[in-house]
Design a protein around this motif. Structure first.
Motif, PDB file in Angstrom:
ATOM      1  N   ILE A 106     -21.949 -58.153  53.483  1.00 34.18           N
ATOM      2  CA  ILE A 106     -22.239 -58.963  52.490  1.00 34.18           C
ATOM      3  C   ILE A 106     -23.284 -60.086  53.033  1.00 34.18           C
ATOM      4  O   ILE A 106     -23.313 -60.652  53.772  1.00 34.18           O
ATOM      5  N   GLY A 107     -24.326 -60.482  51.913  1.00 37.35           N
ATOM      6  CA  GLY A 107     -25.318 -61.457  52.290  1.00 37.35           C
ATOM      7  C   GLY A 107     -25.237 -62.395  51.249  1.00 37.35           C
ATOM      8  O   GLY A 107     -24.317 -62.744  50.618  1.00 37.35           O
ATOM      9  N   GLY A 108     -26.358 -63.475  51.433  1.00 44.16           N
ATOM     10  CA  GLY A 108     -26.266 -64.678  50.536  1.00 44.16           C
ATOM     11  C   GLY A 108     -25.791 -65.873  51.356  1.00 44.16           C
ATOM     12  O   GLY A 108     -24.842 -66.118  51.868  1.00 44.16           O
ATOM     13  N   THR A 109     -26.833 -66.742  51.075  1.00 47.70           N
ATOM     14  CA  THR A 109     -26.595 -68.275  51.768  1.00 47.70           C
ATOM     15  C   THR A 109     -25.271 -68.869  51.469  1.00 47.70           C
ATOM     16  O   THR A 109     -24.632 -69.358  52.416  1.00 47.70           O
ATOM     17  N   SER A 110     -24.767 -68.913  50.240  1.00 47.53           N
ATOM     18  CA  SER A 110     -23.593 -69.402  49.757  1.00 47.53           C
ATOM     19  C   SER A 110     -22.472 -68.546  50.116  1.00 47.53           C
ATOM     20  O   SER A 110     -21.607 -69.341  50.631  1.00 47.53           O
ATOM     21  N   ALA A 111     -22.686 -67.360  50.308  1.00 45.05           N
ATOM     22  CA  ALA A 111     -21.462 -66.625  50.873  1.00 45.05           C
ATOM     23  C   ALA A 111     -21.256 -66.827  52.191  1.00 45.05           C
ATOM     24  O   ALA A 111     -20.131 -66.848  52.664  1.00 45.05           O
ATOM     25  N   GLY A 112     -22.140 -66.997  53.002  1.00 49.88           N
ATOM     26  CA  GLY A 112     -22.196 -67.373  54.344  1.00 49.88           C
ATOM     27  C   GLY A 112     -21.500 -68.671  54.672  1.00 49.88           C
ATOM     28  O   GLY A 112     -20.713 -68.828  55.441  1.00 49.88           O
ATOM     29  N   LYS A 113     -21.896 -69.778  53.797  1.00 46.27           N
ATOM     30  CA  LYS A 113     -21.176 -70.963  53.905  1.00 46.27           C
ATOM     31  C   LYS A 113     -19.714 -70.905  53.724  1.00 46.27           C
ATOM     32  O   LYS A 113     -18.960 -71.367  54.451  1.00 46.27           O
ATOM     33  N   ALA A 114     -19.620 -70.072  52.739  1.00 43.76           N
ATOM     34  CA  ALA A 114     -18.013 -70.003  52.182  1.00 43.76           C
ATOM     35  C   ALA A 114     -17.148 -69.443  53.117  1.00 43.76           C
ATOM     36  O   ALA A 114     -15.949 -69.689  53.650  1.00 43.76           O
ATOM     37  N   LEU A 115     -17.553 -68.223  53.953  1.00 41.88           N
ATOM     38  CA  LEU A 115     -17.060 -67.644  54.855  1.00 41.88           C
ATOM     39  C   LEU A 115     -16.768 -68.586  56.121  1.00 41.88           C
ATOM     40  O   LEU A 115     -15.527 -68.640  56.585  1.00 41.88           O
ATOM     41  N   HIS A 116     -17.684 -69.279  56.543  1.00 37.77           N
ATOM     42  CA  HIS A 116     -17.666 -70.136  57.602  1.00 37.77           C
ATOM     43  C   HIS A 116     -16.578 -71.231  57.421  1.00 37.77           C
ATOM     44  O   HIS A 116     -15.828 -71.654  58.292  1.00 37.77           O
ATOM     45  N   LEU A 117     -16.681 -71.824  56.161  1.00 37.78           N
ATOM     46  CA  LEU A 117     -15.743 -73.016  55.828  1.00 37.78           C
ATOM     47  C   LEU A 117     -14.430 -72.701  55.913  1.00 37.78           C
ATOM     48  O   LEU A 117     -13.374 -73.085  56.444  1.00 37.78           O
ATOM     49  N   ALA A 118     -14.130 -71.395  55.242  1.00 40.07           N
ATOM     50  CA  ALA A 118     -12.561 -70.895  55.070  1.00 40.07           C
ATOM     51  C   ALA A 118     -12.243 -70.720  56.553  1.00 40.07           C
ATOM     52  O   ALA A 118     -11.136 -70.806  56.804  1.00 40.07           O
TER      53      ALA A 118
END
Length: 224
Positions: free
Chosen positions: A41-53
């Motif tokens: 999975i890529g995408g700047t928003s997906a990355g932010k969401a994964l690390h926040l979770a």
């Protein structure tokens, strides 16, 4: 005990193929052998969401996703990672082909882009932002600039400057390092950390990203 703050993230989530080369291609006809390749999975928003979770933050991701196999796999993995996924209808899911080298250089080829969101889809994203305690967006009070191996700096509106060095890491993939840094910084700030403390937390989260084949190591368990 109060509930943790909720964060709304609106933006891209993509299905990527990553190809590691000895060096990026020269602009002439030739042949190269890939050292290895993988999908993730890529995408700047997906990355932010994964690390926040992963840091215990309640996060809702609004992202254009198609009903194709790529979109379904993205949604399934992110949901399993603890993210409240709000898919915005799209004719197709965003897809990239990333050519990378060990020195951190990258060429991203866009294979598919999402369709333009309708007013209805935009209203869904707006409602998610309105319902959240925090929305990921730019603001004038503080600017943070990541500098790769040189660490990061933060500049307050008052002119006060802060700096942090990058942490030693066994670099596997630099994709998403900046997004990971941002989420480490944000999560620490939400918990009352000082700017210097938040910068240190950001550097630690960036190391988590670059030492994994994926935006976050959690995906290695989910994308099988």
């Amino acid at each position: 005990m109060s509930a943790p703050p909720s964060v709304a993230v609106c933006g891209a989530a993509s299905w990527n193929q990553l190809i590691l080369l000895d060096h990026l291609p020269e602009p002439v006809p030739h042949m190269q052998f890939a050292r290895r390749s993988w999908h993730t999975i890529g995408g700047t928003s997906a990355g932010k969401a994964l690390h926040l979770a992963s840091l215990g933050v309640n996060v809702r991701l609004c992202s254009p996703l198609g009903t194709d196999a790529e979109g379904q796999r993205i949604r399934s993995a992110l949901t399993a990672a603890g993210i409240d996924v709000e898919p915005l209808a799209s004719e197709q899911t965003e897809r990239h082909l990333n050519l990378m080298s060990d020195d951190g250089k990258r060429v991203s080829l866009y294979l598919a882009v999402p369709s333009t969101p309708t007013e209805h889809e935009l209203s869904i994203a707006a409602e998610a932002v309105a319902a959240a305690d925090v929305a990921v967006e730019r603001g004038p009070r503080l600017a943070v600039c990541t500098r790769g191996a040189e660490g990061a700096i933060a500049l307050e509106a008052s002119g006060a400057r802060h700096e942090v060095s990058a942490l030693p890491a066994d670099v596997v993939d630099t994709n998403g390092a900046g997004d990971a840094f941002m989420t480490g910084f944000l999560a620490a700030t939400l918990r009352g950390a000082t700017i210097d403390g938040a910068l240190t937390a950001g550097a630690a989260q960036a190391r988590t990203a670059v030492e994994s084949d994926h935006l976050h190591p959690k995906l290695s368990e989910l994308l099988i």
